[in-house]
Write an enzyme that holds these catalytic residues in place. Structure first.
Site, mmCIF file in Angstrom:
data_model
loop_
_atom_site.group_PDB
_atom_site.id
_atom_site.type_symbol
_atom_site.label_atom_id
_atom_site.label_comp_id
_atom_site.label_asym_id
_atom_site.label_seq_id
_atom_site.Cartn_x
_atom_site.Cartn_y
_atom_site.Cartn_z
ATOM 1 N N LYS A 1 0.818 -1.211 0.000
ATOM 2 C CA LYS A 1 0.000 0.000 0.000
ATOM 3 C C LYS A 1 0.857 1.269 0.000
ATOM 4 C CE LYS A 1 -4.182 -1.791 0.183
ATOM 5 N NZ LYS A 1 -5.234 -1.514 -0.821
ATOM 6 N N LYS A 2 2.088 1.157 0.451
ATOM 7 C CA LYS A 2 2.987 2.315 0.469
ATOM 8 C C LYS A 2 3.649 2.561 -0.884
ATOM 9 C CE LYS A 2 4.205 2.382 5.387
ATOM 10 N NZ LYS A 2 3.216 1.438 5.878
ATOM 11 N N LEU A 3 3.432 1.670 -1.837
ATOM 12 C CA LEU A 3 4.032 1.849 -3.160
ATOM 13 C C LEU A 3 3.172 2.772 -4.018
ATOM 14 C CD1 LEU A 3 5.233 -1.796 -3.923
ATOM 15 C CD2 LEU A 3 6.648 0.189 -3.380
ATOM 16 N N ASP B 1 8.263 -2.657 6.005
ATOM 17 C CA ASP B 1 7.004 -3.372 5.812
ATOM 18 C C ASP B 1 7.122 -4.457 4.754
ATOM 19 O OD1 ASP B 1 5.414 -2.222 7.742
ATOM 20 O OD2 ASP B 1 4.794 -0.569 6.481
#
Length: 539
Positions: A59-61, A105
């Protein structure tokens, strides 16, 4: 405590008498006490924790996180002070907060899974969750994740730990005897007797389906259109709809018949322009909503304006310390109604993109403004900014808060007066209303000046902040433990109140307010005296 099924133990050494098994099923089924645990049990738990880390990394990408905009101000926290010794605040934000969070993560689950990298993984995730517990108000999540890290270690580590405890303590701990073989486990081998049973095959199929479902759920929003159309929105369309319906049922009790409810919500997401969340022209009481269709009255995030973020930061950094700025983006056909307060001086509007029509309500005059145009706004009056271009308009307000600036100047003069009084350079007699500046009480019949009261509150906050910074390690640990004690106490009491309300119904508002106040007692205090415990509520 059991081991994995593929590792049966061949002998049983002499050990102290075992205590009852600590698991719930062991209490009801003696044959399961101190027996091997099926591998699928461990697989489910480990997979669940692995997915939490890995999906958070995926999700952080996105452009916001990779670009360093999602947690832009987090690098200012004191926890990142060691990194700021060698890196600038901007690099700390980009490399440590965003880059480090993304890398951790994505890799934490793999580091914990393999024996060779598990020690490093345990150190990193422990440091990570301890930091999160101080950075964010996320309840028990950090501590739950810390406790779950042991799931990736060899299943025998609690047994080995208990075996190293003193002999007098082992009687109160789980048994250290080697586990027995379990009929629920499959130990391999050849022949028909060694084939997995139907129950074991179903357990394996359930494990596989559960893991696949957990991988799928974070990306299942294309099925249920409950949420807003971008994952970066904080609020949910279904909650707005429910709130509107709730109000429409309550307002008739206050002589408001057939209410129409409109929302005009503005948000700024990750340093972008402030923009609307929902269409303000839609009555949400009558608006259509379905979990299976996109919500038409939710406005999209203006991603095409994201490249403006660096320009906005440049514009804001070029202002002096007394000038504030607000950046606005609006959709075609909509307008913003605003009021310029009397204490906001030199307020102007400048168009950055698109075309707007500026309507001065009291003067009944309209002005067309295009990209690059600006105009001074009269104080104490309403105005409307209509977006008339085919694409979204972007504009900025700049203003000076004269009241805040005057307050700051007065506080500075009081600080200078206090310093002169303390060093003896002030010889003029001090008025009675200013005597609290030097710690003297007010004379009888005098009232404390509001400006002096504000100054004294600010000085008290500064002194308390200085004491916290200069506190010893023991004092910091004690303050940390006191805050956590208040947190756990509040969580326990609020849970009890919620369960009581579910079982017996809500009490009168006065009693509920008293119970909540009792649960919140001590929150925000650093410990010490001076706080009176409120009386316990009458349950």
């Amino acid at each position: 405590m059991g081991q994995l099924c593929p590792h049966p133990t061949a002998h049983t050494p002499s050990v102290p008498p075992p205590c009852p098994h600590s698991s719930i099923d062991g209490l009801f089924h003696p044959q399961k006490r101190n027996a091997h645990v099926p591998l699928w049990n461990y697989t489910l738990l480990r997979a669940q924790i692995f997915i939490v880390y890995f999906i958070a990394g995926l999700k952080k990408l996105d452009a916001d996180w990779v670009g360093g905009y999602s947690m832009g101000s987090l690098a200012k926290h004191w926890l990142f002070s060691p990194f700021r010794l060698v890196l600038s605040e901007e690099l700390t934000s980009r490399l440590v907060v965003h880059g480090g969070g993304l890398a951790l993560d994505l890799s934490a689950g793999f580091l914990l899974f393999f024996d060779a990298t598990r020690p490093l993984g345990l150190v990193l995730v422990t440091y990570f969750h301890c930091m999160n517990s101080q950075l964010f108000s996320i309840g028990m999540f950090s501590y739950t994740m810390l406790a779950s890290s042991g799931l990736f270690c060899d299943p025998s580590w609690p047994r080995r730990l208990c075996a190293r405890c003193p002999q007098w303590l082992q009687g109160a701990l789980p048994t250290t005897a080697p586990p027995r073989r379990s009929p629920d486990c499959h130990y391999g081998g050849r022949g028909a007797a060694r084939r997995p049973t139907i129950r074991q095959q179903l357990a394996a199929a359930f494990t596989l389906l559960y893991v696949l479902e957990q991988l799928f759920l974070p990306y299942s929003h294309f099925i249920t259109q409950v949420f807003t159309q971008t994952r970066r929105w904080k609020d949910h369309a279904d909650m707005l709809k429910q709130y509107s319906l709730c109000l429409s049922h309550i307002l008739p009790q206050y002589n408001v018949s057939q209410p129409q409810i409109y929302f005009d919500i503005w948000v700024s997401i990750n340093d972008r322009f402030q923009q609307r969340l929902v269409d303000p022209r839609v009555d949400l009481v009558q608006a259509e909503w379905s979990p299976w269709r996109p919500t038409p009255w939710v406005l999209p995030l203006l991603l095409e304006l994201s490249p403006w973020r660096e320009k906005l930061q440049e514009l804001e950094s070029g202002l002096d310390g007394h000038t504030d700025v607000v950046f606005i983006a609006d959709f075609p056909g909509l307008h913003l109604e605003n009021f310029v307060s009397e204490d906001l001086g030199n307020t102007s509007l400048r168009v950055l993109q698109g075309d707007v029509l500026l309507e001065l309500v009291e003067q009944q005059r309209n002005h067309s403004l295009h990209q690059g145009d600006s105009m001074q706004l009269p104080a104490g009056q309403y105005h409307k900014v209509h977006t008339v271009s085919e694409q979204p308009s972007c504009y900025m307000y700049t203003y000076v808060n004269t009241t805040a600036m005057e307050l700051e100047q007065n506080l500075t003069r009081l600080q200078e007066l206090r310093e002169r009084l303390q060093n003896g350079t002030e010889t003029a007699p001090l008025p009675p209303e200013l005597r609290p500046l030097v710690g003297d009480p007010l004379p009888p019949g005098s009232t404390l000046d509001p400006l002096v009261a504000t100054f004294l509150r600010r000085q008290k906050r500064l002194e308390e902040a200085g004491q916290r910074r200069n506190a010893s390690s023991a004092q910091r640990v004690l303050r940390f433990l006191q805050r956590k004690l208040h947190l756990f106490r509040r969580s326990l009491l609020m849970t009890c109140i919620a369960l009581r309300n579910l079982a017996l119904g809500r009490p009168p508002p006065e009693q509920l307010a008293q119970e909540v106040a009792f649960a919140n007692w001590g929150e925000g205090e650093d410990g010490g005296g001076g706080t009176t415990l409120p009386p316990p509520p009458e349950l």
